[in-house]
Design a protein around this motif. Structure first.
Motif, short mmCIF file in Angstrom:
data_model
loop_
_atom_site.label_atom_id
_atom_site.label_comp_id
_atom_site.label_asym_id
_atom_site.label_seq_id
_atom_site.Cartn_x
_atom_site.Cartn_y
_atom_site.Cartn_z
N ALA A 23 51.91 -15.46 31.40
CA ALA A 23 51.47 -16.84 31.55
C ALA A 23 50.60 -17.01 32.79
O ALA A 23 49.68 -17.83 32.80
CB ALA A 23 52.67 -17.78 31.62
N TYR A 24 50.86 -16.22 33.83
CA TYR A 24 50.08 -16.33 35.07
C TYR A 24 48.65 -15.81 34.90
O TYR A 24 47.77 -16.19 35.66
CB TYR A 24 50.77 -15.59 36.23
N LYS A 25 48.39 -15.02 33.89
CA LYS A 25 47.05 -14.45 33.70
C LYS A 25 45.96 -15.51 33.67
O LYS A 25 44.85 -15.29 34.14
CB LYS A 25 46.99 -13.59 32.43
N LYS A 26 46.26 -16.69 33.14
CA LYS A 26 45.25 -17.75 33.10
C LYS A 26 45.00 -18.37 34.47
O LYS A 26 44.05 -19.09 34.67
CB LYS A 26 45.62 -18.80 32.06
N CYS A 27 45.85 -18.06 35.44
CA CYS A 27 45.75 -18.61 36.80
C CYS A 27 44.94 -17.71 37.74
O CYS A 27 44.49 -18.16 38.79
CB CYS A 27 47.15 -18.80 37.39
N SER A 29 41.98 -16.34 37.78
CA SER A 29 40.59 -16.58 38.15
C SER A 29 40.46 -17.56 39.31
O SER A 29 39.52 -17.45 40.10
CB SER A 29 39.78 -17.07 36.94
N CYS A 30 41.39 -18.47 39.46
CA CYS A 30 41.32 -19.41 40.58
C CYS A 30 42.24 -19.03 41.73
O CYS A 30 41.86 -19.13 42.90
CB CYS A 30 41.69 -20.83 40.12
N GLN A 78 45.73 -26.92 32.57
CA GLN A 78 46.16 -25.53 32.67
C GLN A 78 47.62 -25.35 32.27
O GLN A 78 47.98 -24.33 31.69
CB GLN A 78 45.96 -25.00 34.10
N TYR A 82 52.64 -25.16 28.74
CA TYR A 82 53.83 -24.51 29.30
C TYR A 82 55.07 -25.37 29.05
O TYR A 82 55.08 -26.55 29.36
CB TYR A 82 53.70 -24.32 30.81
N THR A 86 58.71 -21.51 30.61
CA THR A 86 57.50 -20.82 31.04
C THR A 86 57.15 -21.21 32.47
O THR A 86 56.77 -20.35 33.29
CB THR A 86 56.32 -21.12 30.10
#
Length: 98
Positions: A23-27, A29-30, A78, A82, A86
């Motif tokens: 789930a953290y993978k989408k975080c 980039s920032c 974002q 969740y 999650t």
């Protein structure tokens, strides 16, 4: 029986960590791979927070009640998908990124 219970506990903890990591993978980039960045040069560095603070913040963004540095709408999007499990898994995963 105790060995089976212990094995199930270890497996569930491993799955939770894996779910948090996924789930953290989408975080990344920032916030960075180790949650070491100020997202868009606005946020705090979140890998210094404890899991409870991260979880509370994510729930606030999801509910639309948190808007730190004008990031409320972006973060709400974002974390919209969740569920509580999650959010908890992501919060616990971030605390391992030192």
């Amino acid at each position: 029986m105790k060995k089976i219970a212990l094995a199930l506990l270890v497996a569930s903890v491993s799955l939770m960590a894996a779910d948090g990591a996924a789930a953290y993978k989408k975080c990344v980039s920032c916030h960075g791979a180790k949650a070491e960045k100020k997202a868009l040069n606005k946020s705090e560095i979140i890998n210094t927070w404890d899991a409870a603070k991260i979880e509370e913040s994510l729930k606030g963004y999801k509910a639309g009640t948190r808007n730190v540095h004008g990031m409320g709408a972006l973060m709400k999007g974002q974390v919209a998908a969740y569920d509580d499990a999650t959010i908890k898994a992501v919060a616990e995963y971030i605390t391992t990124l030192k």
